[in-house]
Design an enzyme around this catalytic site. Structure first.
Site, PDB file in Angstrom:
ATOM      1  CB  CYS A 131      -1.662  -0.555   8.458  1.00 46.64           C
ATOM      2  SG  CYS A 131      -1.087   0.636   8.286  1.00 46.64           S
ATOM      3  CD  GLU A 180       8.071   0.689   9.623  1.00 45.82           C
ATOM      4  OE1 GLU A 180       6.728   1.054  10.003  1.00 45.82           O
ATOM      5  OE2 GLU A 180       8.521  -0.021   9.574  1.00 45.82           O
ATOM      6  N   GLY A 186       2.513  -5.934   6.937  1.00 50.85           N
ATOM      7  CA  GLY A 186       2.158  -6.687   6.346  1.00 50.85           C
ATOM      8  C   GLY A 186       0.408  -7.441   7.099  1.00 50.85           C
ATOM      9  CB  SER A 187      -1.806 -10.114   6.855  1.00 48.62           C
ATOM     10  OG  SER A 187      -1.283 -10.501   6.368  1.00 48.62           O
ATOM     11  CG  ASN A 197      -0.572   0.080   2.930  1.00 45.14           C
ATOM     12  OD1 ASN A 197       1.007  -0.730   2.407  1.00 45.14           O
ATOM     13  ND2 ASN A 197      -0.854   0.165   3.829  1.00 45.14           N
ATOM     14  CD  GLU A 218       4.906  -0.692  12.625  1.00 41.80           C
ATOM     15  OE1 GLU A 218       3.617  -0.742  12.912  1.00 41.80           O
ATOM     16  OE2 GLU A 218       5.773  -0.069  13.190  1.00 41.80           O
TER      17      GLU A 218
END
Ligand code: NAD
Ligand SMILES: O=CCc1c[nH]c2ccc(O)cc12
Length: 467
Positions: A261, A441, A205-206, A130, A227
């Protein structure tokens, strides 16, 4: 360090593209640093060469943004912002690098200790599709600033712009091998996570993939930053500035075609202002210009691919079956431009009549679908907002400053936006609570996640001997 990274990925060097995934159309091609002044960002499928840009920072920004649009499908307006956030991130950590410091601890008898911040070694970055360029920057900038090397694997759906970042680092003088891009999917990601010479994995990611990454990292006792996904609440109290709250709800739901996200997809609106809120939010959602993402006027581009578009549309159908009312959008959108008719566009959707037990309210949709839920009291809404396994972000709109901070304190999420949503300045840490992950992050704190502390103890007198 450069040697270490080559050991991790034999054959890899800065800018080399390696692929194990058939989805990747740059399979096995080497991306050469550009030679031509002001070259356009062109890709030569016949040779696999990519000539990229010299030129001013401004020109580069535009060219990278254009590539990101092609890579991901988001609007050029948003892609330009993404590139700005990425270079700001790199400048920020470049500035922090010189400020890395330890501590001096005075001990009895003139002895003392000091601590040194040292690199971890080879770090692996694994990205989602994304924010392809931005994610590569958010991971590599702190990693390199702390003296590590990074092997970065972008999503196979968006392989392009991480390679451009490698080119930029190379041009800036980063030694060969210090930042490598390796292309591929799950198989490549697994190899990276399991490699004994990798010291740390930073994954975006997921949740299901994040769990696998954590398991693999645990086996090698590697540090890990996760994340992951979210289903964040946005709480709008009746005393808010409604105009701003509506703008906030749009920002919380429709950036990057809703594929963000930290999106605030559960929009809780206090009952008293529900009619006004819905009227305004629907009016504004209908006005969002969907279409050619390369046009300046476009505000929403295409979703990442066909299966994902179908999945998102499936969530809307299921919501209807479960009793939600579609106030606008939620359908495949076919632009009039003939070259775009096969694009993965959909109209942004507002769902009303939602309940907390509906699938559209419980699961991460990762598309332009806002679920609106009524509430009565602060206590009730905070409890409902926290009733999720995710905890990435949250938001509150109110003019009552005490309420704003109380709600922020009580929400179980890594970020709470007060009277705004989805702004991510590089100076501010970003990351999840609960199953949205851990580690951070951005911000100074990320230095802690890419370095380790060595303690040096110094004796100034004689050694005490018990034997
Ligand atoms: N919290 C955040 O900062 C953040 C940011 C962006 C996206 N996301 C989340 O990412 C998800 C969407 O992204 P996605 O579909 O690319 O996620 P995904 O989990 O399918 O893939 C993410 C990355 O992991 C790789 N991968 C897949 N299987 C792997 C394995 N077994 N081992 C190692 N790597 C593997 C993929 O190739 C890709 O590069 C959403 O859930 C979204 O919320 C989170
Ligand atoms: O999609 C989630 C939020 C976000 C926006 N840009 C980035 C970059 C790196 C991340 O880990 C998350 C995000």
């Amino acid at each position: 360090m450069a040697q270490a990274i080559l050991d991790v990925m034999p054959g890899a060097s800065t800018g080399t593209v390696q692929v194990s995934d058939p989805l990747n159309f740059w399979a096995g091609k080497r991306v050469e640093p550009r030679q031509q002044k002001n070259a356009e960002p062109v890709f030569e499928p016949a040779t696999g060469d990519c000539f990229f840009l010299l030129g001013s920072r401004w020109e580069k920004r535009e060219k990278i943004a254009k590539l990101e649009v092609i890579n991901n499908g988001k609007s050029i307006t948003e892609a330009l912002v993404d590139i700005d956030i990425a270079w700001q991130c790199i400048e920020y950590y470049a500035g922090l690098a010189g400020a890395l410091a330890g501590q001096h601890v005075q001990l009895p008898g003139g002895a003392f200790a000091y601590t040194r911040r040292e690199p971890l070694g080879v770090c692996v970055g694994i990205g989602a599709w994304n924010y392809p360029f931005q994610i590569a920057a958010w991971k590599s900038a702190p990693a390199l600033a702390c003296g590590n090397a990074m092997v970065f694997k972008p999503s196979p759906f968006t392989p392009v712009t991480a390679v451009i970042l490698a080119e930029i680092y190379k041009e800036a003088g980063v030694p060969d091998g210090l930042f490598c891009v390796v292309q591929g999917g799950a198989e490549t990601g697994t190899i990276l996570c399991q490699h004994p010479k990798v010291a740390k994995v930073s994954f975006t990611g997921s949740v299901p993939t994040g769990k696998k990454v954590m398991e693999m990292s645990a086996k090698g006792v590697k540090q890990v930053t996760l994340e992951l996904g979210g289903k964040s609440p946005l709480i709008i109290f009746k005393d808010c500035d409604l105009e701003n709250a509506v703008r906030g709800a749009l920002m919380a739901n429709f950036l990057t075609q809703g594929q963000v996200c930290c999106n605030g997809t559960r929009v809780f609106v206090q009952k008293d202002i529900m009619p006004q809120f819905l009227e305004e939010v629907v009016k504004r959602t209908k006005a969002i210009l969907v279409g050619d993402p390369l046009l300046d006027s476009t505000r929403m581009g295409a979703l990442i691919n066909k299966p994902h578009l179908e999945k998102v549309l499936g969530f809307v159908s299921q919501a209807k079956l479960q009793g939600a009312r579609v106030l606008c959008g939620g359908e495949r959108f076919v632009p009039s431009d003939p070259k775009l008719v096969n694009g993965y566009f959909m109209s942004p959707c507002v769902l009303d009549n939602c309940r907390d037990d509906m699938t559209c309210v419980k699961e991460e949709i990762f598309g332009p679908v806002m679920s609106v839920l009524p509430f009565d009291t602060e206590e009730e809404v905070v409890q409902r907002a926290n009733n999720t396994t995710f905890g990435l972000a949250s938001g509150v709109f109110t003019r009552d400053i005490s309420r704003a901070h109380r709600v922020a304190e009580n929400l179980e999420a890594g970020t709470c936006f007060i009277n705004n949503y989805n702004i991510s300045p590089v100076e501010v840490p970003f990351g999840g609570y609960k199953m949205s992950g851990f580690g951070r992050e951005n911000g100074q704190v990320t230095i802690e996640y890419y370095s380790q502390l060595k303690t040096v103890v110094v004796e100034m007198g004689d050694v005490d001997n018990y034997f």
